[in-house]
Design a protein around this motif. Structure first.
Motif, PDB file in Angstrom:
ATOM      1  N   LYS A 156     -37.965  68.041  96.497  1.00 42.67           N
ATOM      2  CA  LYS A 156     -39.062  68.522  97.326  1.00 42.67           C
ATOM      3  C   LYS A 156     -40.334  68.695  96.507  1.00 42.67           C
ATOM      4  CE  LYS A 156     -40.367  72.102 100.650  1.00 42.67           C
ATOM      5  NZ  LYS A 156     -39.950  73.351 101.343  1.00 42.67           N
ATOM      6  N   GLN A 190     -39.719  62.207 107.707  1.00 43.52           N
ATOM      7  CA  GLN A 190     -38.545  62.988 108.102  1.00 43.52           C
ATOM      8  C   GLN A 190     -37.759  63.259 106.821  1.00 43.52           C
ATOM      9  OE1 GLN A 190     -36.067  61.228 111.116  1.00 43.52           O
ATOM     10  NE2 GLN A 190     -34.438  62.758 110.887  1.00 43.52           N
ATOM     11  N   LEU A 191     -37.751  64.516 106.390  1.00 41.78           N
ATOM     12  CA  LEU A 191     -37.174  64.872 105.100  1.00 41.78           C
ATOM     13  C   LEU A 191     -35.952  65.769 105.257  1.00 41.78           C
ATOM     14  CD1 LEU A 191     -40.541  65.831 103.325  1.00 41.78           C
ATOM     15  CD2 LEU A 191     -39.415  63.603 103.314  1.00 41.78           C
ATOM     16  N   ASP A 192     -34.959  65.541 104.418  1.00 44.28           N
ATOM     17  CA  ASP A 192     -33.788  66.413 104.399  1.00 44.28           C
ATOM     18  C   ASP A 192     -33.217  66.420 102.978  1.00 44.28           C
ATOM     19  OD1 ASP A 192     -31.565  67.918 104.775  1.00 44.28           O
ATOM     20  OD2 ASP A 192     -30.604  66.592 106.245  1.00 44.28           O
ATOM     21  N   PHE A 193     -33.584  67.445 102.223  1.00 49.41           N
ATOM     22  CA  PHE A 193     -33.095  67.592 100.856  1.00 49.41           C
ATOM     23  C   PHE A 193     -32.022  68.673 100.764  1.00 49.41           C
ATOM     24  CE2 PHE A 193     -37.700  66.377 100.037  1.00 49.41           C
ATOM     25  CZ  PHE A 193     -37.410  65.034  99.844  1.00 49.41           C
ATOM     26  N   SER A 194     -31.478  69.068 101.906  1.00 49.94           N
ATOM     27  CA  SER A 194     -30.509  70.174 101.915  1.00 49.94           C
ATOM     28  C   SER A 194     -29.182  69.781 101.278  1.00 49.94           C
ATOM     29  CB  SER A 194     -30.275  70.655 103.350  1.00 49.94           C
ATOM     30  OG  SER A 194     -29.761  69.587 104.156  1.00 49.94           O
ATOM     31  N   GLY A 195     -28.821  68.513 101.380  1.00 51.51           N
ATOM     32  CA  GLY A 195     -27.534  68.078 100.835  1.00 51.51           C
ATOM     33  C   GLY A 195     -27.524  67.971  99.327  1.00 51.51           C
ATOM     34  N   LYS A 214     -30.496  69.231  96.403  1.00 52.06           N
ATOM     35  CA  LYS A 214     -31.858  69.687  96.173  1.00 52.06           C
ATOM     36  C   LYS A 214     -32.453  69.183  94.867  1.00 52.06           C
ATOM     37  CE  LYS A 214     -31.303  73.882  98.944  1.00 52.06           C
ATOM     38  NZ  LYS A 214     -31.393  75.373  98.975  1.00 52.06           N
ATOM     39  N   SER A 262     -38.102  58.073 106.225  1.00 52.34           N
ATOM     40  CA  SER A 262     -37.024  59.058 106.155  1.00 52.34           C
ATOM     41  C   SER A 262     -36.507  59.123 104.719  1.00 52.34           C
ATOM     42  CB  SER A 262     -35.887  58.661 107.101  1.00 52.34           C
ATOM     43  OG  SER A 262     -34.738  59.457 106.870  1.00 52.34           O
ATOM     44  N   THR A 283     -33.599  61.297 102.578  1.00 50.51           N
ATOM     45  CA  THR A 283     -32.511  62.274 102.609  1.00 50.51           C
ATOM     46  C   THR A 283     -31.730  62.211 101.299  1.00 50.51           C
ATOM     47  OG1 THR A 283     -30.963  60.691 103.621  1.00 50.51           O
ATOM     48  CG2 THR A 283     -32.266  62.064 105.107  1.00 50.51           C
ATOM     49  N   THR A 284     -31.164  63.330 100.925  1.00 45.54           N
ATOM     50  CA  THR A 284     -30.328  63.385  99.726  1.00 45.54           C
ATOM     51  C   THR A 284     -29.002  64.040 100.082  1.00 45.54           C
ATOM     52  OG1 THR A 284     -31.282  65.516  99.070  1.00 45.54           O
ATOM     53  CG2 THR A 284     -32.296  63.532  98.162  1.00 45.54           C
ATOM     54  N   GLU A 285     -27.948  63.663  99.371  1.00 46.73           N
ATOM     55  CA  GLU A 285     -26.636  64.224  99.632  1.00 46.73           C
ATOM     56  C   GLU A 285     -25.725  63.982  98.434  1.00 46.73           C
ATOM     57  OE1 GLU A 285     -24.867  62.259 102.956  1.00 46.73           O
ATOM     58  OE2 GLU A 285     -25.405  60.258 102.252  1.00 46.73           O
TER      59      GLU A 285
END
Length: 359
Positions: free
Chosen positions: A218, A240-245, A247, A280, A282-284
């Motif tokens: 982030k 569209q961001l998703d770094f919850s998986g 950080k 988009s 995303t991380t996981e």
């Protein structure tokens, strides 16, 4: 000297001598050939009589004579010789490299030896060393160019920041102008920070010395977005961001900035006409594998035609005048140099997805 073949040499060896493609010979402790096979005679170009009438050392290239003599002395002390290489001078004047295995027979005062012609291998090794030397020189020049360019660009960049800071915003009433000045300041500060990071990276002697640290996705994304905020705004780019998986990850921060910067600017540059870029990220982490997935809705490309060229240097897949064919090459280099893997999937007019698997 008696040049007649000793009785102790079994005549049953003649077919083996005659048919072998390797160079076979028997020498005496005085340094003369007493038996030589046709392959050896053919390689050197001398007659059998010429080879037997002169000391073996006379056929050896002068630079290799001293070393060969020391090994021959050890053979006479009943020490076998393996994996020894030296050069012989052919009758034509050409040099040939030979790889030797020699066994002494102390009781017979003879040395049995087999040699393999490795001249072609030596030429390939010399060419490889020459190419590696050239690549090393080019690489050093590129490192120096990168360092010099980044260093020299800091002066005009610092000057730009100074000029922006000198603007008295209290005298400006127009909201759009104030916002534009703020964007210029953020872009200049972001660029300066990136260049400082790259300068630190260029100071390292090799890739193994690149500093790794916990890089927060982030934080890096916000830094990149601020540095190109006007470009993002003008293109109407949506994220569209998703770094919850996942950080953060062990990586080089300057490399990560460059990866995201190149991916985002490519998505904007190669967007479909009249379609705002939608990105988009995303991380996981699944089964211990740390992954970043980046997707856009841009022009894409035909994987069957150009999929194998995507990460090569100086490759262009769309007719854009400002395309340099460097961005994806850099991304691939940054990821793989730190032990990661980058995969790509794309369809024409349906966008592209890059998947980065971290070490």
């Amino acid at each position: 000297m008696d040049l007649k073949q000793p009785d102790s040499i079994n005549l049953q060896l003649d077919p083996f001598f005659d048919l072998s493609k390797d160079c076979l010979c028997i020498a005496d402790y005085n340094g003369y050939f007493v038996k030589i096979n046709p392959a050896f005679i053919s390689l050197l170009g001398y007659t059998e009589e010429e080879l037997k009438s002169r000391l073996i050392s006379e056929f050896i290239y002068h630079e290799d004579r001293a070393l060969t003599a020391s090994h021959r002395q050890r053979l006479k002390e009943n020490v076998p010789l393996v994996n020894f290489e030296n050069r012989y001078v052919c009758k034509s004047g050409n040099l040939v490299w030979l790889h030797w295995t020699s066994i002494p027979m102390e009781g017979e005062q003879l040395i049995y030896a087999i040699a393999r012609d490795i001249t072609h291998k030596k030429k390939l090794e010399a060419e490889r060393i020459s190419k590696l030397s050239e690549l090393s020189k080019v690489n050093n020049k590129l490192k120096q160019l990168n360092y010099t360019t980044s260093h020299d660009l800091r002066s005009p960049l610092n000057n730009l920041l100074s000029l922006v800071n000198m603007i008295n915003v209290d005298k400006i009433d127009d909201t759009e102008t104030l916002e534009l000045i703020q964007y210029i300041r953020l872009s200049a500060e972001g660029l300066k920070s990136s260049m400082d990071s790259f300068l630190d990276t260029f100071k390292n002697d090799d890739i193994s010395a690149v500093k790794l640290r916990e890089v927060h996705f982030k934080t890096v994304f916000e830094k990149v977005r601020n540095s190109i905020s006007s470009l993002i705004r003008n293109a109407g780019t949506e994220f569209q961001l998703d770094f919850s998986g996942l950080k953060n990850v062990q990586f080089n921060e300057a490399y990560m900035e460059s990866v995201l910067l190149n991916l985002i600017t490519n998505s904007i540059k190669y967007r479909r006409p009249h379609v705002a870029p939608a990105i988009s990220i995303t991380t996981e982490q699944i089964n211990g594998v740390k992954t970043l997935t980046y997707s856009d809705n841009g022009l894409g490309f035909d994987m069957d035609k150009v999929g194998h060229l995507i990460f090569n240097l100086d490759q262009r897949f769309h007719s854009k005048e400002d395309s340099k064919g460097v961005g994806l090459y850099l991304i691939h280099n940054y990821v793989t140099s730190l032990g990661g893997t980058i995969l790509v999937d794309s369809k024409v007019d349906q966008g592209t997805t890059f998947t980065i698997l971290f070490k």
